[in-house]
Design an enzyme around this catalytic site. Structure first.
Site, mmCIF file in Angstrom:
data_model
loop_
_atom_site.group_PDB
_atom_site.id
_atom_site.type_symbol
_atom_site.label_atom_id
_atom_site.label_comp_id
_atom_site.label_asym_id
_atom_site.label_seq_id
_atom_site.Cartn_x
_atom_site.Cartn_y
_atom_site.Cartn_z
ATOM 1 N N SER A 277 -32.572 -17.653 43.767
ATOM 2 C CA SER A 277 -32.892 -17.111 42.455
ATOM 3 C C SER A 277 -31.668 -17.152 41.547
ATOM 4 O O SER A 277 -30.534 -17.215 42.029
ATOM 5 C CB SER A 277 -33.367 -15.669 42.630
ATOM 6 O OG SER A 277 -34.138 -15.257 41.540
ATOM 7 N N GLY B 239 -36.900 -19.526 40.774
ATOM 8 C CA GLY B 239 -35.461 -19.313 40.832
ATOM 9 C C GLY B 239 -34.702 -19.786 39.601
ATOM 10 O O GLY B 239 -33.466 -19.805 39.617
ATOM 11 N N GLU C 112 -43.093 -21.460 41.026
ATOM 12 C CA GLU C 112 -43.262 -20.000 41.018
ATOM 13 C C GLU C 112 -42.221 -19.302 40.148
ATOM 14 O O GLU C 112 -41.369 -18.577 40.655
ATOM 15 C CB GLU C 112 -43.148 -19.476 42.459
ATOM 16 C CG GLU C 112 -44.128 -20.139 43.404
ATOM 17 C CD GLU C 112 -43.841 -19.848 44.876
ATOM 18 O OE1 GLU C 112 -44.797 -19.859 45.662
ATOM 19 O OE2 GLU C 112 -42.664 -19.608 45.231
ATOM 20 N N PRO C 113 -42.260 -19.499 38.841
ATOM 21 C CA PRO C 113 -41.266 -18.858 37.979
ATOM 22 C C PRO C 113 -41.508 -17.359 37.854
ATOM 23 O O PRO C 113 -42.654 -16.921 37.736
ATOM 24 C CB PRO C 113 -41.496 -19.548 36.628
ATOM 25 C CG PRO C 113 -42.940 -19.954 36.652
ATOM 26 C CD PRO C 113 -43.239 -20.302 38.097
ATOM 27 N N ARG D 239 -38.323 -14.580 37.023
ATOM 28 C CA ARG D 239 -37.290 -14.072 36.125
ATOM 29 C C ARG D 239 -37.282 -14.755 34.758
ATOM 30 O O ARG D 239 -37.110 -14.094 33.733
ATOM 31 C CB ARG D 239 -35.926 -14.299 36.800
ATOM 32 C CG ARG D 239 -34.735 -13.836 36.012
ATOM 33 C CD ARG D 239 -33.449 -14.407 36.635
ATOM 34 N NE ARG D 239 -33.446 -14.310 38.077
ATOM 35 C CZ ARG D 239 -32.917 -13.298 38.777
ATOM 36 N NH1 ARG D 239 -32.300 -12.335 38.147
ATOM 37 N NH2 ARG D 239 -32.983 -13.284 40.082
ATOM 38 N N ARG E 180 -29.431 -3.938 39.927
ATOM 39 C CA ARG E 180 -28.874 -5.287 40.098
ATOM 40 C C ARG E 180 -27.343 -5.345 40.057
ATOM 41 O O ARG E 180 -26.742 -6.073 40.851
ATOM 42 C CB ARG E 180 -29.502 -6.273 39.119
ATOM 43 C CG ARG E 180 -31.008 -6.469 39.385
ATOM 44 C CD ARG E 180 -31.600 -7.618 38.574
ATOM 45 N NE ARG E 180 -31.037 -8.891 38.957
ATOM 46 C CZ ARG E 180 -30.090 -9.532 38.292
ATOM 47 N NH1 ARG E 180 -29.607 -9.035 37.180
ATOM 48 N NH2 ARG E 180 -29.621 -10.673 38.739
ATOM 49 N N CYS F 214 -24.564 9.623 41.548
ATOM 50 C CA CYS F 214 -23.363 10.028 42.283
ATOM 51 C C CYS F 214 -22.794 8.874 43.102
ATOM 52 O O CYS F 214 -22.695 8.958 44.336
ATOM 53 C CB CYS F 214 -23.699 11.203 43.189
ATOM 54 S SG CYS F 214 -24.467 12.538 42.275
ATOM 55 N N GLU F 215 -22.468 7.777 42.437
ATOM 56 C CA GLU F 215 -21.895 6.601 43.090
ATOM 57 C C GLU F 215 -20.953 5.962 42.090
ATOM 58 O O GLU F 215 -21.336 5.762 40.929
ATOM 59 C CB GLU F 215 -22.976 5.531 43.377
ATOM 60 C CG GLU F 215 -24.172 5.994 44.157
ATOM 61 C CD GLU F 215 -23.982 5.946 45.654
ATOM 62 O OE1 GLU F 215 -23.078 5.224 46.116
ATOM 63 O OE2 GLU F 215 -24.727 6.635 46.345
HETATM 64 C C1 LIG Z 1 -38.714 -14.247 44.118
HETATM 65 C C2 LIG Z 1 -39.457 -15.474 44.375
HETATM 66 C C3 LIG Z 1 -39.775 -16.330 43.328
HETATM 67 C C4 LIG Z 1 -39.332 -16.098 41.907
HETATM 68 O O1 LIG Z 1 -37.962 -16.141 41.723
HETATM 69 P P1 LIG Z 1 -37.368 -16.060 40.241
HETATM 70 O O2 LIG Z 1 -35.914 -16.154 40.434
HETATM 71 O O3 LIG Z 1 -37.787 -14.757 39.678
HETATM 72 O O4 LIG Z 1 -37.947 -17.208 39.483
HETATM 73 C C5 LIG Z 1 -40.537 -17.445 43.611
HETATM 74 N N1 LIG Z 1 -40.944 -17.708 44.870
HETATM 75 C C6 LIG Z 1 -40.650 -16.924 45.912
HETATM 76 C C7 LIG Z 1 -41.109 -17.260 47.264
HETATM 77 C C8 LIG Z 1 -39.896 -15.782 45.696
HETATM 78 O O5 LIG Z 1 -39.593 -14.998 46.736
#
Ligand SMILES: *Cc1c(COP(=O)(O)O)cnc(C)c1O
Length: 468
Positions: free
Chosen positions: A233, A269, A311-312, A314, A358, A389-390
């Site tokens: 990612s 990612g 699979e976008p 972020r 994050r 508290c960190e």
């Molecule tokens: C988290 C994840 C994504 C998405 O990642 P991004 O960085 O948000 O685009 C896609 N596929 C799988 C299997 C994931 O675990």
């Protein structure tokens, strides 16, 4: 005198009211009072109505990113003579409304737990528009996914082959499945964000794939769709995707001898800009270069280009979100050991690692700007910290903020749309903030804020009105 603690990518003379269009949501601007406005609604108005801290999503920005990413992959796929299916990675940000936005834009939704599945289904998502992931899906989760007719379940280990086959058999269904492969490709990103090095939990080693696929194919209640890879990612460069695609296609080509392999899923990612230091590749270039590499490799292997899936997550949700905070205290710290002129102002806000883990989890960097007014003062190197508290409870590690920043000023942190709400916690018993969508001058809560009462009510020793 120059402050030696200012990192090289941060300008000491930064315009403190500017909103970098590559980081802020598309509708972010300052109104004539100098207040930050998103979707036509001012930050002070949002906080008056929904409280602080507050997660804000620019709905039209989210929707235009859905369209931009879809168009990028569809036109690249068309050029290669194939089609593409996009799964929005719902772990980035999911509510029933978000599910509706995503499906309306033509996407399917990736879920990895029963909880995410329940939200997507409650948002009206049909099974055909769902995919189930995860390295440890329970029997109950698999059962619910199969009965919802999800379009794909991604198998992550050998044990799952039998598991999914027997559940599909019991429901008298043929379940389409993919096989997640660990390509061994090192995506250059944070270690905990890289998911295809050898020594981590996801996927099947390349060498073991043929034997696994044979096993999948031996089950009449499973239908093998193809291989799946997700290398990590917040990736800025295309090389890792190309390397993974090429490795997968070599195996894909061999698998064609034993039956059909209609699809190839290359995961998500795609990185985004959090600070001026980040230079991610534009999504249209990512799409063009990945698909063209797939197309070239298929030609070299003399095989047809499979249907593609991505699979976008972020890249769609991240830049659309902004978190609003109120300033509580400020403190100037002189750091003599770092040299002459070394000092840092600590600005404490009313949230922190419970609404954005994050920075603590990945060392992630963010930026911030004053959101409640104009300022003429010069900038001072500041660190925005939370109230937990960190000492690792950092929201923005390095930023130039106005010298006159005062108690009750509002600060806005952009690019918090992904992996902030979804990773939020109740650490220190902080109730989680509301999540509000803004669009065309109107605000609408997608998720209400938690109250202390919400937290108390899960405590079974709690006696309303009493205590002893
Ligand atoms: C988290 C994840 C994504 C998405 O990642 P991004 O960085 O948000 O685009 C896609 N596929 C799988 C299997 C994931 O675990």
């Amino acid at each position: 005198m120059k402050n030696p603690l200012v990192p090289s990518w941060l300008s000491e003379n930064k315009d403190l009211e500017a909103l970098d269009a590559a980081i802020w949501p598309a509708t972010a601007q300052r109104n004539d009072r100098g207040e930050l406005e998103i979707g036509g609604v001012s930050a002070p108005e949002l906080v008056r109505q929904y409280g602080s801290p507050l997660y804000v999503v620019d709905q039209s920005d989210f929707e235009s990113r859905l369209a931009e990413v879809r168009d990028a992959f569809e036109s690249a796929a068309a050029k290669a003579g194939t089609s593409v299916k996009l799964y929005y990675a719902s772990k980035a940000l999911l509510t029933t409304d978000v599910a509706r936005w995503v499906v309306s834009a033509g996407y399917a939704i990736d879920v990895s737990t029963g909880g995410e599945l329940a939200v997507a289904l409650a948002g009206g998502t049909e099974g055909e528009r769902l995919g189930l992931h995860g390295n440890n899906k329970s029997l109950v989760e698999i059962g619910r996914a199969v009965s919802a007719d999800v379009s794909a379940i991604v198998i992550d280990s050998e044990i799952e082959i039998e598991r999914i086959a027997s559940i599909a058999g019991a429901q008298d269904k043929i379940q389409p499945v993919r096989l997640r492969v660990n390509s061994g490709v090192h995506a250059s990103t944070h270690e905990y964000l890289a998911t295809a090095r050898e020594d981590q939990k996801f996927g099947i080693a390349l060498d073991d794939v043929p034997q696994m696929v044979e096993k999948i194919r031996s089950h009449s209640h499973l239908r093998f769709l193809g291989l799946h890879s997700h290398i990590g990612s917040q990736i800025f460069a295309v090389e890792g995707f190309v390397a993974a695609a090429e490795k997968l296609l070599e195996v894909h080509a061999r698998l064609l001898a034993g039956g059909e392999v209609p699809e190839l899923n290359l995961g998500g990612g795609f990185g985004i800009r959090y600070t001026a230091a980040d230079e991610p590749m534009p999504i249209a270039e990512f799409a063009r270069e990945i698909v063209s590499a797939v197309s070239k490799k298929c030609a070299a292997l003399s095989i047809a280009v499979p249907k593609l899936a991505f699979e976008p997550g972020r890249i769609i949700a991240g830049p659309a979100g902004v978190t609003l905070y109120s300033v509580g205290t400020t403190k100037d710290v002189v750091i003599a050991e770092s040299g002459e002129g070394a000092s840092r102002r600590y600005v404490s806000v009313d949230g922190g690692m419970s609404d954005n883990i994050r920075p603590a989890l990945y060392g992630a960097e963010y930026s911030a700007a004053i959101a409640s007014r104009t300022t003429n003062s010069s900038g001072v190197l500041s660190r925005v910290v939370g109230k937990h508290c960190e000492s690792g409870d950092i929201v923005v590690r390095h930023e130039m903020l106005p010298e006159d920043l005062a108690v009750n000023d509002l600060l806005a942190v952009p690019a918090t749309g992904a992996y902030c709400y979804s990773l939020s916690s109740n650490y220190n018993f902080l109730p989680r903030p509301a999540l509000v969508a803004v669009k065309d001058g109107k605000a609408r809560a997608l998720v209400r804020a938690e109250s202390e009462q919400d937290l108390l009510e899960r405590d079974l020793g709690y006696q309303p009105g009493g205590g002893d």
